[in-house]
Design an enzyme around this catalytic site. Structure first.
Site, mmCIF file in Angstrom:
data_model
loop_
_atom_site.group_PDB
_atom_site.id
_atom_site.type_symbol
_atom_site.label_atom_id
_atom_site.label_comp_id
_atom_site.label_asym_id
_atom_site.label_seq_id
_atom_site.Cartn_x
_atom_site.Cartn_y
_atom_site.Cartn_z
ATOM 1 N N THR A 286 0.856 -1.187 0.000
ATOM 2 C CA THR A 286 0.000 0.000 0.000
ATOM 3 C C THR A 286 0.895 1.241 0.000
ATOM 4 O OG1 THR A 286 -1.843 -1.112 1.059
ATOM 5 C CG2 THR A 286 -1.643 1.267 1.473
ATOM 6 N N HIS B 231 -7.156 -10.952 -0.754
ATOM 7 C CA HIS B 231 -6.441 -10.563 0.472
ATOM 8 C C HIS B 231 -7.145 -11.158 1.697
ATOM 9 C CE1 HIS B 231 -4.004 -8.506 3.253
ATOM 10 N NE2 HIS B 231 -4.087 -7.269 2.833
ATOM 11 N N ASN C 287 -3.555 -10.181 7.277
ATOM 12 C CA ASN C 287 -3.237 -8.891 7.924
ATOM 13 C C ASN C 287 -4.380 -8.223 8.690
ATOM 14 O OD1 ASN C 287 -0.951 -9.514 6.569
ATOM 15 N ND2 ASN C 287 -0.749 -7.601 5.438
ATOM 16 N N TYR D 127 -7.568 -7.786 7.970
ATOM 17 C CA TYR D 127 -8.674 -7.150 7.246
ATOM 18 C C TYR D 127 -9.888 -8.102 7.228
ATOM 19 C CZ TYR D 127 -5.146 -3.695 6.447
ATOM 20 O OH TYR D 127 -4.183 -2.744 6.672
ATOM 21 N N ASN E 159 -3.452 -5.376 12.920
ATOM 22 C CA ASN E 159 -4.738 -4.688 13.054
ATOM 23 C C ASN E 159 -5.590 -5.275 14.179
ATOM 24 O OD1 ASN E 159 -4.594 -2.615 11.008
ATOM 25 N ND2 ASN E 159 -4.557 -4.296 9.518
HETATM 26 C C1 LIG Z 1 4.545 0.215 3.031
HETATM 27 C C2 LIG Z 1 3.932 -1.144 3.195
HETATM 28 C C3 LIG Z 1 2.671 -1.381 2.677
HETATM 29 C C4 LIG Z 1 2.086 -2.655 2.757
HETATM 30 N N1 LIG Z 1 0.883 -2.890 2.158
HETATM 31 C C5 LIG Z 1 0.389 -4.154 2.093
HETATM 32 C C6 LIG Z 1 -0.785 -4.441 1.333
HETATM 33 O O1 LIG Z 1 -1.376 -3.562 0.679
HETATM 34 N N2 LIG Z 1 -1.222 -5.724 1.337
HETATM 35 C C7 LIG Z 1 -0.595 -6.725 2.025
HETATM 36 O O2 LIG Z 1 -1.040 -7.869 1.986
HETATM 37 N N3 LIG Z 1 0.540 -6.473 2.732
HETATM 38 C C8 LIG Z 1 1.047 -5.228 2.763
HETATM 39 N N4 LIG Z 1 2.234 -4.988 3.423
HETATM 40 C C9 LIG Z 1 3.014 -6.124 3.934
HETATM 41 C C10 LIG Z 1 4.047 -6.552 2.863
HETATM 42 O O3 LIG Z 1 3.402 -7.191 1.773
HETATM 43 C C11 LIG Z 1 5.095 -7.524 3.443
HETATM 44 O O4 LIG Z 1 4.420 -8.585 4.044
HETATM 45 C C12 LIG Z 1 6.013 -6.856 4.458
HETATM 46 O O5 LIG Z 1 6.566 -5.655 3.947
HETATM 47 C C13 LIG Z 1 7.173 -7.794 4.881
HETATM 48 O O6 LIG Z 1 7.972 -8.125 3.754
HETATM 49 P P1 LIG Z 1 9.421 -7.440 3.550
HETATM 50 O O7 LIG Z 1 10.228 -7.766 4.797
HETATM 51 O O8 LIG Z 1 10.011 -8.108 2.331
HETATM 52 O O9 LIG Z 1 9.217 -5.976 3.376
HETATM 53 C C14 LIG Z 1 2.787 -3.716 3.405
HETATM 54 C C15 LIG Z 1 4.058 -3.439 3.971
HETATM 55 C C16 LIG Z 1 4.625 -2.189 3.864
HETATM 56 C C17 LIG Z 1 6.011 -1.965 4.414
#
Ligand SMILES: Cc1cc2nc3c(=O)[nH]c(=O)nc-3n(C[C@H](O)[C@H](O)[C@H](O)COP(=O)(O)O)c2cc1C
Length: 364
Positions: free
Chosen positions: A32, A180, A183, A185, A240
């Protein structure tokens, strides 16, 4: 930081499942970024952002509203439920395809994480139990409110929105849809025994709590075909305000109910050392995508091992893709990775979004 993927790395083997055909196995996580219009229409900036990241093989987009009332957790998140939004997604799909990439849109309903101050915010949930947290709206941070428990008669409409938004995704030329279910939701709120205290057929037993998710998977598959559908789950993730006490049986029910459906993939956000992963992994009958999660900065040696030993078929990387549009090129060359700037994750504009250089633009 640098890390080198050698030519024989398991992460550099092609991946084929359903409509997904990629030359490597380091896919981009749903992220996001709050750069859509306030009415959920994607912007040119988003087209450029995704175009730059087409080398991810498979991009999973930021979470995207399945209906006009499915969002309202954050400002400027995109939707895919009207013609104007669909037209803009078509531009994004074309830009990614022109660069040789593939793109699935992650569709969501935020449920109780919505706030009435935000556009489209209609806090509904399996039960009228508020999440402990804050929404970030036009008037600053505000505590989340107690949601309205959905009537049983409203549930077909929620399911149908996932179906119709999936149809729009395919009509826009996107390659597929990720449901989705993670997380904290709405779908996760149904799965959780803490958030779902319903007494109808959508609450109570693990099978009942998994029911809406199973119905959504089946509806989306029926609409666009299993080869274009994936689902993201985060069993036990305390996001959440979630705090499930029986994440294993409810996810088992779900995975068993969809075991015969040849989905493009099942995607988990979970720490690889979590015993829940070892318990649930044998239930997954289709290619398995693993995101190791917030606790561990993606450690590429560990990701290679997870694919080498068959724990996962491909890995999902989030923050490194924010700051390295050409992440896999950099890993192949052992080039320096750019660190992501957290301050611009959710800030408007191009800064920290489309201005991270690729090796090509950096050296030009
Ligand atoms: C800025 C940001 C936005 C995110 N938005 C979403 C999202 O829209 N949907 C989702 O399932 N996870 C979302 N996440 C979780 C990421 O998909 C991911 O699980 C998380 O960043 C851990 O992976 P990484 O260590 O490779 O960053 C978001 C994480 C971050 C940092």
């Amino acid at each position: 930081m640098t890390y080198t993927l050698n030519d024989d790395s398991p992460l550099l083997k092609p991946f084929d499942s359903g409509v997904i055909h990629t030359p490597h196995r380091v896919f981009m996580a749903p992220l996001t970024r709050l750069r859509a219009e306030s009415d959920g229409t994607p912007t040119d900036l988003q087209t450029e952002y995704y175009r730059q990241r087409a080398g991810a093989g498979l991009i999973i987009t930021e979470a995207t509203q399945s209906s006009a009332s499915a969002g309202g957790a954050y400002m400027n998140t995109p939707g895919i439920h009207n013609d104007a939004q669909q037209a803009k997604w078509a531009e994004i799909a074309e830009a990614v395809h022109n660069e040789g990439g593939q793109i699935f849109v992650q569709t969501w309903h935020v449920g109780r994480v919505a706030h009435p101050d935000l556009p489209g915010g209609d806090p509904v949930a399996p039960s009228a139990i508020a999440a402990d947290g804050k929404a970030h709206g036009p008037n600053g941070s505000v505590p989340l409110v107690t949601p309205r428990a959905l009537e049983t008669s409203e549930i077909p409409g929620i399911v149908d929105a996932f179906r119709t938004s999936a149809r729009r995704a395919i009509d826009a030329g996107l390659d597929g849809v990720e449901i989705h279910g993670a997380n904290g939701y709405l779908l996760h709120q149904f799965l959780g025994d803490d958030t779902n205290q319903r007494t109808d057929e959508y609450g109570g037993s693990p099978a009942n709590r998994a029911r809406i998710v199973i119905e959504i998977v089946k509806a989306v598959v029926d609409e666009i075909g299993a080869d274009k559908v994936g689902i993201r789950l985060s069993p036990g993730h305390k996001a959440n305000g979630m705090n499930e006490s029986d994440t294993v049986p409810v996810h088992q029910e779900l995975l068993r109910a969809i075991a015969d459906i040849p989905l493009a993939y099942v995607h988990f956000l979970i720490e690889p050392t979590d015993p829940v992963l070892a318990t649930l992994r044998p239930e997954i009958t289709v290619p398995f995508l693993l995101n190791t999660g917030f606790a561990i900065e993606s450690d590429f040696a560990q990701l290679e091992k997870l694919v080498a030993d068959g724990t996962a078929d491909a890995v999902i990387v989030g923050r490194w893709y924010i700051s390295n549009p050409d992440l896999v090129e950099r890993l192949k060359k052992g080039a320096e990775l750019t660190e992501p700037n957290q301050a611009t994750f959710y800030a408007p504009g191009a800064e920290g979004y489309t201005d991270y250089p690729s090796l090509e633009t950096q050296n030009a």
